[in-house]
Design a protein around this motif. Structure first.
Motif, mmCIF file in Angstrom:
data_model
loop_
_atom_site.group_PDB
_atom_site.id
_atom_site.type_symbol
_atom_site.label_atom_id
_atom_site.label_comp_id
_atom_site.label_asym_id
_atom_site.label_seq_id
_atom_site.Cartn_x
_atom_site.Cartn_y
_atom_site.Cartn_z
ATOM 1 N N LYS A 1 -2.115 -0.753 -3.573
ATOM 2 C CA LYS A 1 -3.290 -0.070 -3.051
ATOM 3 C C LYS A 1 -2.870 1.349 -2.687
ATOM 4 O O LYS A 1 -1.705 1.564 -2.300
ATOM 5 N N VAL A 2 -3.758 2.291 -2.814
ATOM 6 C CA VAL A 2 -3.421 3.672 -2.462
ATOM 7 C C VAL A 2 -4.384 4.175 -1.399
ATOM 8 O O VAL A 2 -5.596 4.027 -1.540
ATOM 9 N N GLU A 3 -3.821 4.708 -0.338
ATOM 10 C CA GLU A 3 -4.663 5.284 0.719
ATOM 11 C C GLU A 3 -4.227 6.704 0.995
ATOM 12 O O GLU A 3 -3.069 6.957 1.327
ATOM 13 N N GLN B 1 -1.048 7.637 -8.706
ATOM 14 C CA GLN B 1 -1.564 7.001 -9.924
ATOM 15 C C GLN B 1 -0.643 5.868 -10.380
ATOM 16 O O GLN B 1 -1.110 4.780 -10.726
ATOM 17 N N GLU C 1 -0.981 2.848 -8.230
ATOM 18 C CA GLU C 1 -2.180 2.090 -8.604
ATOM 19 C C GLU C 1 -1.945 1.304 -9.900
ATOM 20 O O GLU C 1 -2.282 0.129 -9.989
ATOM 21 N N ASP C 2 -1.309 1.953 -10.887
ATOM 22 C CA ASP C 2 -1.012 1.280 -12.156
ATOM 23 C C ASP C 2 -0.115 0.059 -11.947
ATOM 24 O O ASP C 2 -0.178 -0.908 -12.692
ATOM 25 N N THR D 1 0.826 -1.211 0.000
ATOM 26 C CA THR D 1 0.000 0.000 0.000
ATOM 27 C C THR D 1 0.861 1.262 0.000
ATOM 28 O O THR D 1 1.862 1.342 0.720
#
Ligand code: PLP
Length: 342
Positions: free
Chosen positions: A263-265, A255, A258-259, A235
């Protein structure tokens, strides 16, 4: 393409090096002038100008890169323009229309193309748009006349001998920005407000202070003039706060993360969470990513350790990917680059 200027590109630092031309525009009687070209790197100001006394000034920082294919790429120019407009509104200055902003960028890179560092040197042409209030006032009041300037300076690769992690320090005796203040705008006063904290942490051997939120002193805000991010398992985490300057590098890294399947928080990050992270770093246009090896909490005499002497694998992957897009080596799937063939 014109011949390159006679510059030792490999050893280029981060000091301002004037180019041949800059671009200017003036706001008067409620409208913007056309762009003007100047070969002077001085400006003439009334000594009472609002920018000098009351900090009515905003700026941006973005970069132009010579790519692997010889084309010039400017990274996320439209997004820098939007943020610039937001900063200007934030301190009661008029917006510069996007068309003028983008035209100025194209002109400044075309006119100063001999100063765009060659591909492969890791260097780039730093672009500095700025707006200042010109009207002199002896009472505290905003200006009614403004000046926009775009100037450029070649800058060297941030890390010349490999990416080096740094140490940073948390200190609770200074705030960068207040709730409902100007933290989310790139305006002059925010940086003067941080100089004492900067000086103090540098004297103690740290690269930069890490600020906590001004209200509760519980949540991580920013690393000096760079955003904070952390990696935990798979993450990418970064703080959410209305007093953080919304970094375009950080937005790009979210971005890319994510690509790449992370996971992005984006959420408030409590200072106690520093104990749980695998990798941490600062991000911004200057260095892209500055990995952090150690964070010392100066008030509680405790310290958090990450990598010893090298950047973590996920941070490195993100860094390479972003630079790859900027130098035209990796597909720009989000159309971040504006491409110019000069
Ligand atoms: C400019 C700036 C950043 C980094 O923003 P980028 O768009 O990534 O260059 C972060 N924090 C502050 C306070 C800044 O002024």
């Amino acid at each position: 393409m014109v011949a390159k200027a006679d510059i030792d590109w490999q050893n280029l630092g981060f000091d301002y090096m004037p180019c041949n031309y800059n671009i200017r525009a003036y706001y008067k009687d409620g409208k913007w002038s056309a762009l003007e070209l100047s070969s002077d790197n001085q400006i003439n100001l009334p000594m009472g100008a609002a920018c000098l006394h009351y900090g009515q000034g905003a700026f941006e920082g973005l970069k132009a890169f010579e790519g692997v294919d010889g084309l010039i790429r400017v990274f996320r120019a439209e997004d820098h323009c939007k943020r610039f407009q937001s900063s200007c509104r934030g301190i009661a200055m008029p917006e510069l229309p996007s068309t003028l902003f983008l035209e100025a960028i194209e002109e400044v890179i075309r006119l100063n193309q001999s100063f765009i560092p060659p591909y492969g040197t890791g260097a780039s042409l730093y672009l500095r748009p700025m707006m200042i209030g010109l009207t002199p006032n002896v009472v505290v009041a905003p200006a009614s006349e403004f000046m926009f300037i775009l100037y450029a300076s070649p800058v060297g690769a941030y890390f010349k001998t490999g990416i080096k992690p740094c140490k940073m320090a948390i200190l609770r005796t200074y705030d960068r920005a207040a709730p409902l203040g100007t933290g989310a705008y790139k305006v002059g006063g925010n940086y003067a407000a941080g100089f004492s904290a900067d000086k103090l942490t540098k004297e103690k051997g740290y690269a930069s202070p890490i600020y906590l939120d001004a209200k509760e002193k519980q949540y991580i805000e920013e690393c000096g003039a760079a955003n904070f991010f952390a990696i935990k398992d798979k993450t990418y985490l970064t703080p959410q706060s209305s007093t953080i300057l919304p970094s375009i590098t950080n937005n790009s890294l979210m971005q890319i993360a994510e690509d790449l399947g992370l996971k992005v928080e984006q959420r408030p990050i409590h200072v106690d969470e520093l104990a749980n992270f695998d990798e941490v770093g600062a991000c911004g246009t200057g260095a892209v990513i500055t990995p952090i090896a150690q964070i010392d909490d100066l008030d509680n005499a405790c310290s958090f350790n990450y990598s010893e002497d090298k950047i973590g694998t996920i941070s490195l992957n993100l860094y390479r990917h972003l630079q790859g897009i900027q130098y035209g080596e990796i597909e720009d799937e989000h159309q971040w680059n504006r491409i110019y063939s000069l």
